[in-house]
Design an enzyme around this catalytic site. Structure first.
Site, PDB file in Angstrom:
ATOM      1  N   ASP A  29       0.278  -1.857  -7.139  1.00 26.82           N
ATOM      2  CA  ASP A  29       0.490  -3.132  -6.449  1.00 26.82           C
ATOM      3  C   ASP A  29       1.916  -3.608  -6.696  1.00 26.82           C
ATOM      4  OD1 ASP A  29       0.451  -5.293  -8.852  1.00 26.82           O
ATOM      5  OD2 ASP A  29      -1.020  -3.720  -9.253  1.00 26.82           O
ATOM      6  N   ASP A  39       2.621  -6.611  -8.120  1.00 28.67           N
ATOM      7  CA  ASP A  39       2.490  -7.769  -8.984  1.00 28.67           C
ATOM      8  C   ASP A  39       2.366  -9.011  -8.090  1.00 28.67           C
ATOM      9  OD1 ASP A  39       2.265  -8.315 -11.849  1.00 28.67           O
ATOM     10  OD2 ASP A  39       4.031  -9.560 -11.592  1.00 28.67           O
TER      11      ASP A  39
END
Length: 291
Positions: free
Chosen positions: A208, A210
């Site tokens: 991802d 973050d």
């Protein structure tokens, strides 16, 4: 001496089907029990030992992982080359979900973990200026590419305590610091591997962005798990290909990291600590190296 590969698997990586003659073995260490039993086997004829960092079924939090016991168990099993595989968030647009990042630096923001095998009665200060083995890191990069992963070499990993993910302000701050990825588990693991004089490499699998990315918003665990599934397949390919890339010798001093690190005078050393540390620092404490 023939290398023995150790793999510590992070979130999503709880076993390695590619191991031949695989057997689980329960072990104990002077630092307690590791996260799980060790899976012993061979890959392409090379002895390989696997340990799921969070335990099968993911029962350990980033803070409760018994890092000292995990590294001590690997050392006792004869491991010489220890590879950390872990899930991370990315602070860089070009390090996208699904990519692999070969980490070479860390910023340690953890605060609730035992970070050294040494302590009162036997004090040591080991250098972690360069906390990974460049030869092993290079081998991991080649193996990851062979497994079909997009690989970035050289990155700084911000290690947070967790288990919560970052606030937006923290995410922006860590980007400003020059960090590239963020996770919760490579410290104190890397420091302990250095104290144990193991070759250590960190393979970070991006799941991802973050919380800093304006188009991705906050971290969603469902999205992370979906990305993990694809990453785990490539991680298994990396592990299968790794023995074929271990030819380069290490000139970084990983195997002699404790030379000159022990400060406590021999006559002042706590005998109980000396015994406890025999599996980690026996080469030095038995007089085979300078102190």
């Amino acid at each position: 001496m023939e290398p023995v590969i150790g793999i510590i698997g992070g979130s999503g990586l709880y076993q390695i089907a590619e191991l031949a003659d695989a057997e689980w073995h329960e072990v104990a260490t002077p630092f307690g029990a590791p996260s799980d039993a060790l899976l012993h086997g061979r890959i392409d004829g090379t002895r390989t030992v696997f340990l799921p960092r969070h335990g099968r079924g993911h029962v350990q939090t980033p803070s409760s992982v018994p890092y000292r016991a995990n590294v001590a168990a690997m050392k006792a099993a004869g491991v010489t080359h220890l590879v950390s595989v872990s899930a991370v968030g990315s602070f860089r647009e070009e390090m996208a979900p699904g990519d692999f990042v070969i980490v070479d630096q860390f910023i340690d923001r953890t605060f609730a973990r035992e970070k050294s095998f040494f302590g009162p009665g036997l004090v040591a200060h080991v250098s972690v200026a360069h906390p990974v083995c460049p030869a092993l890191s290079g081998a991991c990069a080649k193996a990851a590419r062979q497994a079909g992963a997009k690989v970035h070499e050289g990155a700084t990993y911000l290690v947070m305590e967790g288990p919560q993910f970052s606030t937006l302000a923290e995410s922006r701050l860590y980007r400003d610091w020059g960090c590239d990825v963020i996770g919760m588990t490579n410290m104190p693991e890397a420091k302990l591997a250095r104290e144990a004089e193991l070759h250590y490499a960190s393979v970070a699998m991006v799941t991802d962005y973050d919380s800093w990315h304006p188009e991705h918003g906050s971290v969603q665990i469902t999205e992370i798990i979906e990305t993990l599934h694809g990453n785990v397949a490539r991680a298994a390919g990396l592990v299968a290909a790794l023995p074929g890339h271990l030819g380069a010798s290490c000139d970084a001093g990983c195997e002699t990291a404790l030379d000159h690190a022990v400060i406590t005078a021999p006559e002042a050393r706590d005998p109980a600590m000396v015994e406890r540390l025999h599996g980690i620092a026996g080469r030095l404490l038995t007089g085979d190296a300078p102190s």
